[in-house]
Each structure stands twice: as structure tokens, then as C-alpha cells.
Design an enzyme around this catalytic site. Structure first.
Site, short mmCIF file in Angstrom:
data_model
loop_
_atom_site.label_atom_id
_atom_site.label_comp_id
_atom_site.label_asym_id
_atom_site.label_seq_id
_atom_site.Cartn_x
_atom_site.Cartn_y
_atom_site.Cartn_z
N TYR A 44 0.84 -1.21 0.00
CA TYR A 44 0.00 0.00 0.00
C TYR A 44 0.88 1.26 0.00
O TYR A 44 0.63 2.19 -0.77
CB TYR A 44 -0.93 -0.01 1.22
CG TYR A 44 -1.90 1.14 1.27
CD1 TYR A 44 -3.04 1.15 0.47
CD2 TYR A 44 -1.70 2.23 2.13
CE1 TYR A 44 -3.95 2.22 0.52
CE2 TYR A 44 -2.59 3.29 2.19
CZ TYR A 44 -3.72 3.27 1.39
OH TYR A 44 -4.61 4.33 1.44
N LYS A 87 1.17 4.19 -2.87
CA LYS A 87 0.88 5.62 -2.65
C LYS A 87 2.13 6.49 -2.92
O LYS A 87 2.00 7.63 -3.33
CB LYS A 87 0.33 5.83 -1.23
CG LYS A 87 -1.07 5.21 -1.03
CD LYS A 87 -2.12 5.78 -1.99
CE LYS A 87 -3.53 5.31 -1.68
NZ LYS A 87 -4.54 5.85 -2.59
N1 LIG Z 1 -9.85 6.09 4.72
C1 LIG Z 1 -8.58 6.44 4.97
O1 LIG Z 1 -8.16 6.50 6.14
C2 LIG Z 1 -7.65 6.80 3.84
C3 LIG Z 1 -6.43 7.42 4.16
C4 LIG Z 1 -5.55 7.76 3.13
C5 LIG Z 1 -5.90 7.49 1.82
N2 LIG Z 1 -7.09 6.89 1.54
C6 LIG Z 1 -7.40 6.63 0.14
O2 LIG Z 1 -8.61 7.28 -0.19
C7 LIG Z 1 -9.24 6.61 -1.27
C8 LIG Z 1 -10.69 6.33 -0.95
O3 LIG Z 1 -10.74 5.54 0.22
P1 LIG Z 1 -12.01 5.47 1.19
O4 LIG Z 1 -11.49 5.53 2.57
O5 LIG Z 1 -13.05 6.42 0.76
O6 LIG Z 1 -12.44 3.95 0.91
P2 LIG Z 1 -13.86 3.26 0.67
O7 LIG Z 1 -13.59 1.82 0.74
O8 LIG Z 1 -14.90 3.85 1.57
O9 LIG Z 1 -14.24 3.68 -0.83
C9 LIG Z 1 -13.47 3.25 -1.93
C10 LIG Z 1 -14.39 3.00 -3.11
O10 LIG Z 1 -13.56 2.65 -4.22
C11 LIG Z 1 -14.17 1.59 -4.92
N3 LIG Z 1 -13.15 0.82 -5.62
C12 LIG Z 1 -12.22 -0.01 -5.09
N4 LIG Z 1 -11.47 -0.55 -6.06
C13 LIG Z 1 -11.93 -0.05 -7.22
C14 LIG Z 1 -11.56 -0.25 -8.58
N5 LIG Z 1 -10.58 -1.11 -8.90
N6 LIG Z 1 -12.22 0.45 -9.53
C15 LIG Z 1 -13.23 1.28 -9.20
N7 LIG Z 1 -13.63 1.50 -7.93
C16 LIG Z 1 -12.99 0.82 -6.96
C17 LIG Z 1 -14.87 0.76 -3.86
O11 LIG Z 1 -15.95 -0.02 -4.41
C18 LIG Z 1 -15.37 1.85 -2.90
O12 LIG Z 1 -16.70 2.27 -3.22
C19 LIG Z 1 -8.39 5.35 -1.53
O13 LIG Z 1 -7.49 5.62 -2.59
C20 LIG Z 1 -7.62 5.18 -0.23
O14 LIG Z 1 -6.41 4.48 -0.42
C21 LIG Z 1 -7.98 6.55 2.52
#
Ligand SMILES: NC(=O)c1ccc[n+]([C@@H]2O[C@H](COP(=O)([O-])OP(=O)(O)OC[C@H]3O[C@@H](n4cnc5c(N)ncnc54)[C@H](O)[C@@H]3O)[C@@H](O)[C@H]2O)c1
Length: 260
Positions: free
Chosen positions: A155, A159
Site C-alpha cells: 500500500y 501511494k
Molecule cells: N480512509 C482512509 O483513512 C484513507 C487514508 C488515506 C488514503 N485513503 C485513500 O482514499 C481513497 C478512498 O478511500 P475510502 O477511505 O473512501 O475507501 P472506501 O472503501 O470507503 O471507498 C473506496 C471506493 O472505491 C471503490 N473501488 C475499489 N477498487 C476499485 C476499482 N478497482 N475500480 C473502481 N472502484 C474501486 C470501492 O468499491 C469503494 O466504493 C483510496 O485511494 C484510499 O487508499 C484513505
């Protein structure tokens, strides 16, 4: 007049969490939004919510790591909205594993979506922006793109890759007046953490089945995890003309978790 009135914007992974928060605020501020997700019923539900509030949205199905699916989804969007002004490459996931147990399957699955998916969507989105000589590409990075964390090796690599793609895209597409920036959340309370809480407990990285998020975020200066709403103002800034002179940057928006 909204801050992004008339703009045509796709947000990948917007059926849930951070992306869902983004499409809701962007539509409320006048944009036509494409709600793209692997999960069609989740995308449909978000579109219905936006429509009920008077916003304009279309559901798009597709896996960001599959070029034919991305091409089909973006084509559907441009036929509906008329153009593509802003693309948020936000879809992503994590599946933690201790360093010595990381498998090729785990590495490839995470890098495919979080890394290759950003590249493919950037390429396919830019094809619609280049003829207009304008556009904004905004990538979801992470604090895990600034430093490494135990059990998050693939991961973190994905990133860090997002930051690299952001800088290379900014340099390469500047001649078309297309900017590319990313932002780095810390801990955001979304469904992503429902799975992470269990996964980190299962591999001995958390004390309780539901404690990992709070343990991970214990050092946040703001004293709590973010909600998707905490990131909406930044999304509006990056999508609007207010950020026109900014490119190749990563904004830390982590409540003060990583101070480098
Ligand atoms: N939540 C956190 O703490 C956090 C922190 C840093 C970065 N992020 C990043 O933020 C972004 C969103 O995360 P989130 O927390 O909203 O997660 P989440 O799981 O709530 O939402 C992610 C969405 O992406 C969709 N998805 C996954 N793989 C996919 C693909 N191959 N094609 C199309 N859609 C796909 C999923 O179906 C889901 O609806 C991600 O890139 C994650 O790595 C999240």
C-alpha cells in the site's frame, strides 16, 4: 453561482467514503458529476442522493485497472456531460500483511488498483482534456505515500507511486495547461477502515477487532480521525479555478499526523 458551476467532473471510487463526500459537494456547487465505482448499486445510490438534492450526476461502472472499462465509462460520461474538465483518481484499497508474508498476489492486486489504475485513468482522462487545452487531474495519495507503515508495504509503495505519477503527469501535461496535484489524507473514518480494523486485528497489529483505526490515529494533532466532510473544502479548492496556478504538489490533509 457555485464554485465549480458547469464543470464536468469524474470521481473514481465515489460509491463510498471520501469519493462519495467529494461528488456530493461538487454537485452541490454546480458541477455535473460522474460517480464511478466497481460497485454499481453503490454508485446508483449516490446518484439518487445527489438527484434528490437537485444536483446532476450519472453512475459509471468500471474497474480503474481495466483499460476497456475505463474507456467505456469515460465515453459514457462525456456523451452525457459534453466534456471532461476534472478527474479525481480516488479509487483505492488496502489489504495489510506482515512484511515477510506479503505475497505476489497481494502486491499485484494493490499496485494494480492504486498505481496502475491511476495511470490508466490519467491517460484516458487526458485524451479528453488535451483538445480543450485545459484540465485538472487530482489523485488521492496518503500519509502512506510519505512514510512507510508496518503491514502496509505494498500500500505504501502504491501511494509513493501516486506521488511519482502526480509529478510526472504535471511535468508532461503542463504544455496543454493541464494541472495534476494530489492530496494525502491520514485516517479517514470510512468503510475502508471497517475492513482494515478486522484485518489488522487478525494479523496481530491491533488490540481489539475494532480498535486499529483509533490506535493508528492516536498521534493526530486534531485529536480525532477525519470524516469525509473534513476533506470537501480541499476537493473544491483543487477542482476550482482557485488552484489554477498549482501543479505537481501533494497536499497533506491529515489533521497533523505527519509533519514532513
Ligand atoms: N480512509 C482512509 O483513512 C484513507 C487514508 C488515506 C488514503 N485513503 C485513500 O482514499 C481513497 C478512498 O478511500 P475510502 O477511505 O473512501 O475507501 P472506501 O472503501 O470507503 O471507498 C473506496 C471506493 O472505491 C471503490 N473501488 C475499489 N477498487 C476499485 C476499482 N478497482 N475500480 C473502481 N472502484 C474501486 C470501492 O468499491 C469503494 O466504493 C483510496 O485511494 C484510499 O487508499 C484513505
Amino acid at each position: 453561482m457555485g464554485r465549480v458551476s458547469g464543470k464536468a467532473i469524474i470521481v473514481t471510487g465515489s460509491g463510498s467514503g471520501i469519493g462519495k463526500g467529494f461528488v456530493k459537494i461538487l454537485a452541490a456547487e454546480g458541477a455535473k458529476v460522474g460517480v464511478m465505482d466497481l460497485n454499481r448499486s453503490a454508485a446508483d445510490a449516490v446518484v439518487a442522493e445527489i438527484a434528490a438534492s437537485g444536483g446532476q450526476a450519472i453512475a459509471l461502472t468500471g474497474d480503474v485497472s481495466k483499460r476497456d472499462q475505463v474507456q467505456a465509462a469515460f465515453k459514457t460520461f462525456v456523451e452525457w456531460a459534453g466534456r471532461l474538465d476534472v478527474l479525481f483518481n480516488n479509487a483505492g484499497f488496502n489489504k495489510p500483511m506482515p512484511l515477510l508474508e506479503v505475497t505476489e498476489e497481494n502486491w499485484n492486486a494493490i499496485m494494480n488498483v492504486n498505481g496502475l489504475g491511476v495511470l490508466i485513468c490519467t491517460q484516458e482522462g487526458a485524451k479528453y482534456m488535451i483538445p480543450n487545452k485545459s484540465g485538472k487531474i487530482i489523485n488521492t495519495a496518503s500519509i502512506a505515500g510519505r512514510q512507510g507503515y508496518p503491514a502496509f508495504t505494498p500500500y505504501c509503495a502504491s501511494k509513493f507511486a501516486v506521488n511519482a505519477i502526480t509529478q510526472a503527469t504535471a511535468r508532461e501535461l503542463a504544455k496543454y495547461d493541464i494541472t495534476c496535484n494530489s492530496f494525502a489524507p491520514g485516517v479517514v473514518d470510512t468503510p475502508l477502515w471497517t475492513a482494515l480494523n478486522q484485518d489488522l486485528f487478525d494479523i496481530g497489529e491491533a488490540k481489539e477487532p475494532d480498535s486499529a483505526m483509533n490506535e493508528f490515529g492516536a498521534g493526530i494533532l486534531k485529536g480525532r480521525a477525519a470524516l469525509p466532510e473534513d476533506l470537501q473544502g480541499m476537493a473544491l479548492f483543487l477542482a476550482s479555478k482557485d488552484s489554477d496556478y498549482m501543479t505537481g504538489q501533494t497536499i497533506m490533509i491529515d489533521g497533523g499526523m505527519v509533519l514532513v
